[in-house]
Design a protein around this motif. Sequence first.
Motif, PDB file in Angstrom:
ATOM      1  N   ILE A  57     -16.989 -16.406 -38.414  1.00  0.00           N
ATOM      2  CA  ILE A  57     -17.533 -17.592 -39.068  1.00  0.00           C
ATOM      3  C   ILE A  57     -17.528 -17.388 -40.579  1.00  0.00           C
ATOM      4  O   ILE A  57     -18.074 -16.400 -41.083  1.00  0.00           O
ATOM      5  CB  ILE A  57     -18.966 -17.902 -38.590  1.00  0.00           C
ATOM      6  CG1 ILE A  57     -19.006 -18.008 -37.060  1.00  0.00           C
ATOM      7  CG2 ILE A  57     -19.481 -19.185 -39.232  1.00  0.00           C
ATOM      8  CD1 ILE A  57     -20.405 -18.180 -36.493  1.00  0.00           C
ATOM      9  N   LEU A  58     -16.947 -18.346 -41.295  1.00  0.00           N
ATOM     10  CA  LEU A  58     -17.019 -18.386 -42.752  1.00  0.00           C
ATOM     11  C   LEU A  58     -18.081 -19.411 -43.115  1.00  0.00           C
ATOM     12  O   LEU A  58     -17.972 -20.584 -42.735  1.00  0.00           O
ATOM     13  CB  LEU A  58     -15.663 -18.780 -43.342  1.00  0.00           C
ATOM     14  CG  LEU A  58     -15.597 -18.873 -44.868  1.00  0.00           C
ATOM     15  CD1 LEU A  58     -15.756 -17.497 -45.506  1.00  0.00           C
ATOM     16  CD2 LEU A  58     -14.269 -19.504 -45.316  1.00  0.00           C
ATOM     17  N   LEU A 109     -15.799 -22.593 -41.571  1.00  0.00           N
ATOM     18  CA  LEU A 109     -14.818 -22.348 -40.521  1.00  0.00           C
ATOM     19  C   LEU A 109     -15.473 -21.578 -39.387  1.00  0.00           C
ATOM     20  O   LEU A 109     -16.236 -20.636 -39.632  1.00  0.00           O
ATOM     21  CB  LEU A 109     -13.630 -21.527 -41.038  1.00  0.00           C
ATOM     22  CG  LEU A 109     -12.721 -22.121 -42.109  1.00  0.00           C
ATOM     23  CD1 LEU A 109     -11.689 -21.079 -42.533  1.00  0.00           C
ATOM     24  CD2 LEU A 109     -12.035 -23.374 -41.590  1.00  0.00           C
ATOM     25  N   ILE A 110     -15.180 -21.962 -38.155  1.00  0.00           N
ATOM     26  CA  ILE A 110     -15.558 -21.187 -36.978  1.00  0.00           C
ATOM     27  C   ILE A 110     -14.264 -20.870 -36.236  1.00  0.00           C
ATOM     28  O   ILE A 110     -13.604 -21.772 -35.711  1.00  0.00           O
ATOM     29  CB  ILE A 110     -16.540 -21.946 -36.074  1.00  0.00           C
ATOM     30  CG1 ILE A 110     -17.831 -22.247 -36.834  1.00  0.00           C
ATOM     31  CG2 ILE A 110     -16.835 -21.129 -34.816  1.00  0.00           C
ATOM     32  CD1 ILE A 110     -18.844 -23.041 -36.021  1.00  0.00           C
ATOM     33  N   ILE A 128      -3.988 -13.913 -39.306  1.00  0.00           N
ATOM     34  CA  ILE A 128      -4.218 -14.296 -40.701  1.00  0.00           C
ATOM     35  C   ILE A 128      -4.359 -15.816 -40.728  1.00  0.00           C
ATOM     36  O   ILE A 128      -3.536 -16.538 -40.146  1.00  0.00           O
ATOM     37  CB  ILE A 128      -3.069 -13.822 -41.601  1.00  0.00           C
ATOM     38  CG1 ILE A 128      -3.027 -12.282 -41.611  1.00  0.00           C
ATOM     39  CG2 ILE A 128      -3.246 -14.345 -43.026  1.00  0.00           C
ATOM     40  CD1 ILE A 128      -1.815 -11.695 -42.277  1.00  0.00           C
ATOM     41  N   TRP A 129      -5.406 -16.285 -41.408  1.00  0.00           N
ATOM     42  CA  TRP A 129      -5.753 -17.706 -41.403  1.00  0.00           C
ATOM     43  C   TRP A 129      -5.732 -18.265 -42.826  1.00  0.00           C
ATOM     44  O   TRP A 129      -5.985 -17.553 -43.792  1.00  0.00           O
ATOM     45  CB  TRP A 129      -7.163 -17.905 -40.841  1.00  0.00           C
ATOM     46  CG  TRP A 129      -7.428 -17.255 -39.532  1.00  0.00           C
ATOM     47  CD1 TRP A 129      -7.815 -15.955 -39.323  1.00  0.00           C
ATOM     48  CD2 TRP A 129      -7.353 -17.858 -38.239  1.00  0.00           C
ATOM     49  NE1 TRP A 129      -7.980 -15.716 -37.983  1.00  0.00           N
ATOM     50  CE2 TRP A 129      -7.701 -16.865 -37.292  1.00  0.00           C
ATOM     51  CE3 TRP A 129      -7.020 -19.141 -37.788  1.00  0.00           C
ATOM     52  CZ2 TRP A 129      -7.739 -17.113 -35.932  1.00  0.00           C
ATOM     53  CZ3 TRP A 129      -7.058 -19.381 -36.425  1.00  0.00           C
ATOM     54  CH2 TRP A 129      -7.404 -18.387 -35.503  1.00  0.00           C
ATOM     55  N   SER A 130      -5.488 -19.573 -42.911  1.00  0.00           N
ATOM     56  CA  SER A 130      -5.660 -20.287 -44.165  1.00  0.00           C
ATOM     57  C   SER A 130      -7.114 -20.705 -44.269  1.00  0.00           C
ATOM     58  O   SER A 130      -7.637 -21.394 -43.377  1.00  0.00           O
ATOM     59  CB  SER A 130      -4.757 -21.513 -44.218  1.00  0.00           C
ATOM     60  OG  SER A 130      -5.154 -22.391 -45.259  1.00  0.00           O
ATOM     61  N   VAL A 131      -7.792 -20.304 -45.332  1.00  0.00           N
ATOM     62  CA  VAL A 131      -9.186 -20.693 -45.524  1.00  0.00           C
ATOM     63  C   VAL A 131      -9.291 -22.191 -45.782  1.00  0.00           C
ATOM     64  O   VAL A 131     -10.238 -22.858 -45.340  1.00  0.00           O
ATOM     65  CB  VAL A 131      -9.805 -19.892 -46.690  1.00  0.00           C
ATOM     66  CG1 VAL A 131     -11.157 -20.450 -47.079  1.00  0.00           C
ATOM     67  CG2 VAL A 131      -9.923 -18.414 -46.311  1.00  0.00           C
ATOM     68  N   GLU A 132      -8.313 -22.743 -46.467  1.00  0.00           N
ATOM     69  CA  GLU A 132      -8.352 -24.168 -46.822  1.00  0.00           C
ATOM     70  C   GLU A 132      -8.247 -25.072 -45.597  1.00  0.00           C
ATOM     71  O   GLU A 132      -8.981 -26.056 -45.461  1.00  0.00           O
ATOM     72  CB  GLU A 132      -7.221 -24.490 -47.793  1.00  0.00           C
ATOM     73  CG  GLU A 132      -7.220 -25.931 -48.274  1.00  0.00           C
ATOM     74  CD  GLU A 132      -6.107 -26.222 -49.269  1.00  0.00           C
ATOM     75  OE1 GLU A 132      -5.950 -27.400 -49.637  1.00  0.00           O
ATOM     76  OE2 GLU A 132      -5.411 -25.274 -49.681  1.00  0.00           O
ATOM     77  N   THR A 133      -7.324 -24.717 -44.662  1.00  0.00           N
ATOM     78  CA  THR A 133      -7.077 -25.593 -43.520  1.00  0.00           C
ATOM     79  C   THR A 133      -7.707 -25.086 -42.224  1.00  0.00           C
ATOM     80  O   THR A 133      -7.878 -25.861 -41.277  1.00  0.00           O
ATOM     81  CB  THR A 133      -5.567 -25.751 -43.275  1.00  0.00           C
ATOM     82  OG1 THR A 133      -5.014 -24.478 -42.876  1.00  0.00           O
ATOM     83  CG2 THR A 133      -4.876 -26.227 -44.548  1.00  0.00           C
ATOM     84  N   GLY A 134      -8.025 -23.803 -42.170  1.00  0.00           N
ATOM     85  CA  GLY A 134      -8.529 -23.224 -40.932  1.00  0.00           C
ATOM     86  C   GLY A 134      -7.456 -22.953 -39.912  1.00  0.00           C
ATOM     87  O   GLY A 134      -7.743 -22.532 -38.788  1.00  0.00           O
TER      88      GLY A 134
END
Length: 330
Positions: free
Chosen positions: A186-187, A197-198, A228-234
């Motif tokens: 979780i961010l 983000l979850i 690896i994830w995009s923080v902007e889009t999730g």
Amino acid sequence: MNNFACRILLTLSVLLFAACEQKTPSIAEWQHAAAGAFDAAISQDGRYSLVASVNFGAAYWDLEKNQLLYQWRHNDNPEDGIVAVDISPDGSRAITADKRTFVIWNTNSGKAYGYWEAPSDIRAVAISNKGRYVLLGLGSGLVIFIDMNTGRRIEFTAHRQEAVASVDLSPNGLWAFTGGNDYRAILWNTQTAKPRLILEHKTRVSQLKLDRKGKLAFTSGTLGNAFIWSVETGKQVSQLKLKPREYVVSSAEFSSDGDLLITGAPGRDISLWQTSSGNRVAKYRARTRVKGRPSGAIIYAVGFTQDGLHILSESSAGYGEKWLIPSVDG
């Protein structure tokens, strides 16, 4: 095909396999804990490391000179060993934690700012620039965020009372990234405690990391799930192409530009990855306490040197090591 041709083909196949599996040797190694280590951290500029040793508290090392700068202890009780450590992104502060207490240290003077107690067992810690904010992941499933200047405290309860295994904090302390046995990473915003983000997983989340620019996030589970994830889009950017036996990641760090990720594992393996594709660029193997004998080593910390040319690591064997990064094409 005749026997000679078969032997030639087999030889070429073996050589090709060996070339693919070849691991780059280290160009330097330093003993930082004689009896082994419980945890470690490497500063973001690659100049310092903090190693929680089995017998002697936590040692703060200058890696460029391989010089011990400070030896930190919480008390003289060997049962209260330091189990979690971190260095602030700006390098000005460090945090050490035993099972129930944590201490913040000034890395320029070596002096402690004070001792604080946690309500349950500490599993992971993170600290922001200048030591302003601290994040604690607890075995009870609780995450505690503390403003060390004002005393403001948030208790984040979204991990369903399952143990929190890994935490990270943005340099300015605005964003916390937490993951644990509830199969989620979780961010969340530390001012509001609201999730941004979850990220759901199929296994327990054992390791996570934010990149320095806040654009990418890394998470890994206990059965080889590493993303690896995009923080902007999730959305998922890539999945690391792990082999079936590479089930757990014990440490991770993004390069300053976010193009590369380095991970460490309990089986002595250190890998360099391309974030956009999830492809492995290079592989390294840390030394063990006794060379030539089969024994393991958990890679507790990995990092990059400031010039971006080398990789650094600290392991449970008590050794820090340095490797050259190969040239990487797009």
